[in-house]
Scaffold this motif. Structure first.
Motif, PDB file in Angstrom:
ATOM      1  N   GLY A 187       0.900  -1.083  -0.134  1.00 22.75           N
ATOM      2  CA  GLY A 187      -0.088   0.101  -0.015  1.00 22.75           C
ATOM      3  C   GLY A 187       0.992   1.225  -0.103  1.00 22.75           C
ATOM      4  O   GLY A 187       1.931   1.027   0.292  1.00 22.75           O
ATOM      5  N   TRP A 188       0.328   2.370  -0.540  1.00 22.89           N
ATOM      6  CA  TRP A 188       0.922   3.544  -0.371  1.00 22.89           C
ATOM      7  C   TRP A 188       0.142   4.703  -0.263  1.00 22.89           C
ATOM      8  O   TRP A 188      -0.922   5.011  -0.818  1.00 22.89           O
ATOM      9  CB  TRP A 188       1.770   3.723  -1.684  1.00 22.89           C
ATOM     10  CG  TRP A 188       2.732   4.995  -1.701  1.00 22.89           C
ATOM     11  CD1 TRP A 188       4.027   5.062  -1.226  1.00 22.89           C
ATOM     12  CD2 TRP A 188       2.510   6.351  -2.267  1.00 22.89           C
ATOM     13  NE1 TRP A 188       4.521   6.378  -1.610  1.00 22.89           N
ATOM     14  CE2 TRP A 188       3.501   7.182  -2.060  1.00 22.89           C
ATOM     15  CE3 TRP A 188       1.031   6.912  -2.850  1.00 22.89           C
ATOM     16  CZ2 TRP A 188       3.510   8.499  -2.383  1.00 22.89           C
ATOM     17  CZ3 TRP A 188       1.189   8.087  -2.910  1.00 22.89           C
ATOM     18  CH2 TRP A 188       2.587   9.099  -2.934  1.00 22.89           C
ATOM     19  N   THR A 189       0.305   5.692   0.621  1.00 18.75           N
ATOM     20  CA  THR A 189      -0.537   6.656   1.009  1.00 18.75           C
ATOM     21  C   THR A 189       0.380   8.161   0.919  1.00 18.75           C
ATOM     22  O   THR A 189       1.543   8.334   1.190  1.00 18.75           O
ATOM     23  CB  THR A 189      -0.789   6.780   2.107  1.00 18.75           C
ATOM     24  OG1 THR A 189      -1.728   5.509   2.517  1.00 18.75           O
ATOM     25  CG2 THR A 189      -1.967   7.914   2.767  1.00 18.75           C
ATOM     26  N   ALA A 190      -0.174   9.136   0.036  1.00 22.68           N
ATOM     27  CA  ALA A 190       0.656  10.284  -0.188  1.00 22.68           C
ATOM     28  C   ALA A 190       0.675  11.164   1.142  1.00 22.68           C
ATOM     29  O   ALA A 190      -0.218  11.165   2.026  1.00 22.68           O
ATOM     30  CB  ALA A 190       0.026  11.072  -1.026  1.00 22.68           C
ATOM     31  N   GLY A 191       1.782  11.823   1.488  1.00 21.52           N
ATOM     32  CA  GLY A 191       1.860  12.677   2.748  1.00 21.52           C
ATOM     33  C   GLY A 191       2.234  11.927   4.084  1.00 21.52           C
ATOM     34  O   GLY A 191       2.175  12.670   4.893  1.00 21.52           O
ATOM     35  N   THR A 192       2.644  10.756   3.918  1.00 22.74           N
ATOM     36  CA  THR A 192       2.860  10.065   5.095  1.00 22.74           C
ATOM     37  C   THR A 192       4.267   9.243   4.920  1.00 22.74           C
ATOM     38  O   THR A 192       4.721   9.063   3.928  1.00 22.74           O
ATOM     39  CB  THR A 192       1.885   8.758   5.299  1.00 22.74           C
ATOM     40  OG1 THR A 192       1.712   7.855   4.308  1.00 22.74           O
ATOM     41  CG2 THR A 192       0.429   9.298   5.383  1.00 22.74           C
ATOM     42  N   ASP A 193       4.859   8.491   6.030  1.00 18.00           N
ATOM     43  CA  ASP A 193       6.089   7.994   6.064  1.00 18.00           C
ATOM     44  C   ASP A 193       5.654   6.631   5.601  1.00 18.00           C
ATOM     45  O   ASP A 193       5.706   5.843   6.496  1.00 18.00           O
ATOM     46  CB  ASP A 193       6.807   8.190   7.274  1.00 18.00           C
ATOM     47  CG  ASP A 193       8.096   7.591   7.326  1.00 18.00           C
ATOM     48  OD1 ASP A 193       8.700   7.341   6.195  1.00 18.00           O
ATOM     49  OD2 ASP A 193       8.796   7.194   8.406  1.00 18.00           O
ATOM     50  N   ASN A 194       5.665   6.332   4.193  1.00 12.96           N
ATOM     51  CA  ASN A 194       5.468   5.037   3.924  1.00 12.96           C
ATOM     52  C   ASN A 194       6.842   3.952   4.048  1.00 12.96           C
ATOM     53  O   ASN A 194       7.917   4.311   4.005  1.00 12.96           O
ATOM     54  CB  ASN A 194       5.127   4.645   2.366  1.00 12.96           C
ATOM     55  CG  ASN A 194       3.766   5.353   2.059  1.00 12.96           C
ATOM     56  OD1 ASN A 194       2.826   5.017   2.363  1.00 12.96           O
ATOM     57  ND2 ASN A 194       4.151   6.775   1.569  1.00 12.96           N
ATOM     58  N   PRO A 195       6.733   2.882   4.842  1.00 18.83           N
ATOM     59  CA  PRO A 195       7.657   1.964   5.116  1.00 18.83           C
ATOM     60  C   PRO A 195       7.929   1.326   3.730  1.00 18.83           C
ATOM     61  O   PRO A 195       7.148   1.007   2.792  1.00 18.83           O
ATOM     62  CB  PRO A 195       7.093   0.854   6.004  1.00 18.83           C
ATOM     63  CG  PRO A 195       5.696   0.888   5.858  1.00 18.83           C
ATOM     64  CD  PRO A 195       5.259   2.132   5.431  1.00 18.83           C
ATOM     65  N   GLY A 196       9.274   0.712   3.817  1.00 17.23           N
ATOM     66  CA  GLY A 196       9.703  -0.011   2.763  1.00 17.23           C
ATOM     67  C   GLY A 196       9.476  -1.364   3.075  1.00 17.23           C
ATOM     68  O   GLY A 196       9.202  -1.862   4.006  1.00 17.23           O
ATOM     69  N   TYR A 197      10.301  -2.156   2.160  1.00 20.16           N
ATOM     70  CA  TYR A 197      10.553  -3.659   2.166  1.00 20.16           C
ATOM     71  C   TYR A 197      11.173  -4.039   3.323  1.00 20.16           C
ATOM     72  O   TYR A 197      12.579  -3.630   3.271  1.00 20.16           O
ATOM     73  CB  TYR A 197      10.735  -4.330   0.866  1.00 20.16           C
ATOM     74  CG  TYR A 197       9.942  -4.098  -0.274  1.00 20.16           C
ATOM     75  CD1 TYR A 197       8.857  -5.201  -0.411  1.00 20.16           C
ATOM     76  CD2 TYR A 197       9.914  -3.182  -1.096  1.00 20.16           C
ATOM     77  CE1 TYR A 197       7.779  -5.008  -1.519  1.00 20.16           C
ATOM     78  CE2 TYR A 197       9.024  -2.942  -2.157  1.00 20.16           C
ATOM     79  CZ  TYR A 197       7.932  -3.743  -2.267  1.00 20.16           C
ATOM     80  OH  TYR A 197       7.088  -3.574  -3.346  1.00 20.16           O
ATOM     81  N   ALA A 222       7.529   0.868  -6.934  1.00 20.91           N
ATOM     82  CA  ALA A 222       8.559   2.004  -7.114  1.00 20.91           C
ATOM     83  C   ALA A 222       8.593   3.097  -6.009  1.00 20.91           C
ATOM     84  O   ALA A 222       9.589   3.698  -5.794  1.00 20.91           O
ATOM     85  CB  ALA A 222       8.341   2.794  -8.571  1.00 20.91           C
ATOM     86  N   ALA A 223       7.500   3.427  -5.557  1.00 22.61           N
ATOM     87  CA  ALA A 223       7.328   4.519  -4.590  1.00 22.61           C
ATOM     88  C   ALA A 223       8.184   4.095  -3.123  1.00 22.61           C
ATOM     89  O   ALA A 223       8.408   4.747  -2.252  1.00 22.61           O
ATOM     90  CB  ALA A 223       6.072   4.843  -4.253  1.00 22.61           C
ATOM     91  N   LEU A 224       8.370   2.658  -2.976  1.00 19.12           N
ATOM     92  CA  LEU A 224       8.773   2.171  -1.695  1.00 19.12           C
ATOM     93  C   LEU A 224      10.347   2.015  -2.117  1.00 19.12           C
ATOM     94  O   LEU A 224      11.073   1.223  -1.000  1.00 19.12           O
ATOM     95  CB  LEU A 224       8.100   0.926  -1.422  1.00 19.12           C
ATOM     96  CG  LEU A 224       6.483   1.071  -1.284  1.00 19.12           C
ATOM     97  CD1 LEU A 224       5.919  -0.188  -0.808  1.00 19.12           C
ATOM     98  CD2 LEU A 224       6.368   2.054  -0.106  1.00 19.12           C
ATOM     99  N   LEU A 225      10.960   2.054  -3.212  1.00 20.10           N
ATOM    100  CA  LEU A 225      12.210   1.638  -3.285  1.00 20.10           C
ATOM    101  C   LEU A 225      13.376   2.326  -2.861  1.00 20.10           C
ATOM    102  O   LEU A 225      14.395   1.868  -2.360  1.00 20.10           O
ATOM    103  CB  LEU A 225      12.647   1.782  -4.868  1.00 20.10           C
ATOM    104  CG  LEU A 225      11.935   0.900  -5.853  1.00 20.10           C
ATOM    105  CD1 LEU A 225      12.361   0.887  -7.283  1.00 20.10           C
ATOM    106  CD2 LEU A 225      11.976  -0.575  -5.273  1.00 20.10           C
ATOM    107  N   PRO A 226      13.185   3.823  -2.644  1.00 21.54           N
ATOM    108  CA  PRO A 226      14.320   4.515  -1.957  1.00 21.54           C
ATOM    109  C   PRO A 226      14.506   4.179  -0.610  1.00 21.54           C
ATOM    110  O   PRO A 226      15.734   4.026   0.136  1.00 21.54           O
ATOM    111  CB  PRO A 226      13.515   5.995  -1.894  1.00 21.54           C
ATOM    112  CG  PRO A 226      12.730   5.840  -3.041  1.00 21.54           C
ATOM    113  CD  PRO A 226      12.160   4.606  -3.080  1.00 21.54           C
ATOM    114  N   GLN A 227      13.660   3.592   0.198  1.00 23.29           N
ATOM    115  CA  GLN A 227      13.699   3.241   1.606  1.00 23.29           C
ATOM    116  C   GLN A 227      13.956   1.566   1.714  1.00 23.29           C
ATOM    117  O   GLN A 227      14.055   0.961   2.770  1.00 23.29           O
ATOM    118  CB  GLN A 227      12.595   3.633   2.674  1.00 23.29           C
ATOM    119  CG  GLN A 227      11.260   3.029   2.100  1.00 23.29           C
ATOM    120  CD  GLN A 227      10.565   3.929   1.047  1.00 23.29           C
ATOM    121  OE1 GLN A 227      11.069   4.532   0.216  1.00 23.29           O
ATOM    122  NE2 GLN A 227       9.266   4.544   1.409  1.00 23.29           N
ATOM    123  N   SER A 228      14.176   1.075   0.437  1.00 23.92           N
ATOM    124  CA  SER A 228      14.291  -0.617   0.489  1.00 23.92           C
ATOM    125  C   SER A 228      15.689  -0.881  -0.313  1.00 23.92           C
ATOM    126  O   SER A 228      15.860  -2.166  -0.471  1.00 23.92           O
ATOM    127  CB  SER A 228      13.152  -0.996  -0.214  1.00 23.92           C
ATOM    128  OG  SER A 228      12.006  -0.445   0.326  1.00 23.92           O
TER     129      SER A 228
END
Length: 291
Positions: A187-197, A222-228
């Motif tokens: 899942g991904w939500t704009a404006g929040t700190d989304n966790p990565g893998y 893709a939106a979770l890649l920087p933190q993973s």
């Protein structure tokens, strides 16, 4: 006496080592690396997975006709069981329960063309009857066939994944060149700190995949890649059978900078970019400029 014992011990050790070597070679025999890029090489000119073009949600007759006449390399479609009799695999995405085209009809339409296919399973009950159709229609063809399912819970995932062992048992008879696309619900939500893998997520996935004989691609958001990066870099390095497929949700926010570490760090044949053409082209040019 000591010399005799040493000789016997050494002989036994050599025998055990030989048996282990034979077992390892035999166990690896038949395992396949991903051959998708080789199939498309005459059209993409080089083994760069960013050159592969994708079409999504090809779940009806008109969309299929449009895509088959276009420049797409890989066609993605969703499979469920029809919600009423006659129960059979159809091309649809929940909450839809019906479609104007069945999987059998869809495969018949595709097989006269040179496209690769990615079939995304949304229910476990659709897998076994679909595998029968795939074996009958595509067993003798070299086209890329990817079989996708989310089998583990991932970052922000709310949907229920398919049970891993039940899914893998249902697809085990597919030809060894078939690519298993095994992912996490996300899942991904704009404006929040989304966790990565997380490390637990990639370790659990690798434990499932390490003994498989098929090539495996891991679809990652893709939106979770920087933190993973550390976790996915580790996962990708565990086997030459592994690749990543980067995808994005319609409302996800991402930039080229989010993807560059992956693009620059890894072999260009190891990461597919199932992204809008404009962003995918930017990535392709990035590596070209680097070289």
């Amino acid at each position: 006496m000591k010399r005799s014992l040493w000789f016997n011990f050494r002989s036994a050790a050599l025998v055990l080592f030989g048996c282990f070597t034979v077992y390892t070679v035999w166990n690896l025999k038949g395992r396949m690396s991903d051959q998708t890029l080789d199939y498309f090489l005459s059209r993409i000119k080089k083994k760069d997975a960013a050159e592969v073009r994708w079409s999504h949600a090809v779940n009806n007759r008109s969309r299929l006709s449009e895509v088959l006449s276009g420049a797409t390399h890989m066609i993605e479609a969703d499979i469920i069981m029809r919600g009423y009799d006659p129960k059979e695999p159809i091309m649809a995405h929940p909450p839809d329960t019906d479609s104007d085209i069945t999987l059998k009809e869809w495969l018949e339409g595709v097989k006269a063309h040179d496209k690769g296919i990615k079939l995304d399973f949304k229910s476990l009950e659709a897998v076994s009857p679909s595998v029968v159709l795939l074996e009958a229609v595509l067993a003798e063809q070299s086209r890329p066939v990817w079989i996708n399912a989310d089998i583990l819970s991932g970052p922000g995932g709310q949907a229920r994944p398919l049970e891993p062992q039940a899914f893998l048992s249902a697809v085990r008879t597919l030809p060894s060149h078939t690519v298993l696309s095994l992912g996490w619900t996300t899942g991904w939500t704009a404006g929040t700190d989304n966790p990565g893998y997380s490390w637990d997520m990639v370790h659990a996935m690798e434990e499932i995949c390490r003994t498989l004989k098929h090539p495996v691609t891991f679809p990652v958001r893709a939106a979770l890649l920087p933190q993973s990066f550390a976790q996915l870099a580790w996962l990708l390095k565990q086997s030459d059978r592994y690749t990543l497929t980067v995808w994005t949700g319609q409302s996800d926010e991402l930039t080229l900078q989010d993807l560059l570490p992956y693009r620059l760090e890894f072999d260009s044949s190891k990461i597919y970019y199932d992204l809008p053409d404009s962003l995918r082209t930017e990535l392709s040019m990035t590596l070209r400029d680097k070289n």
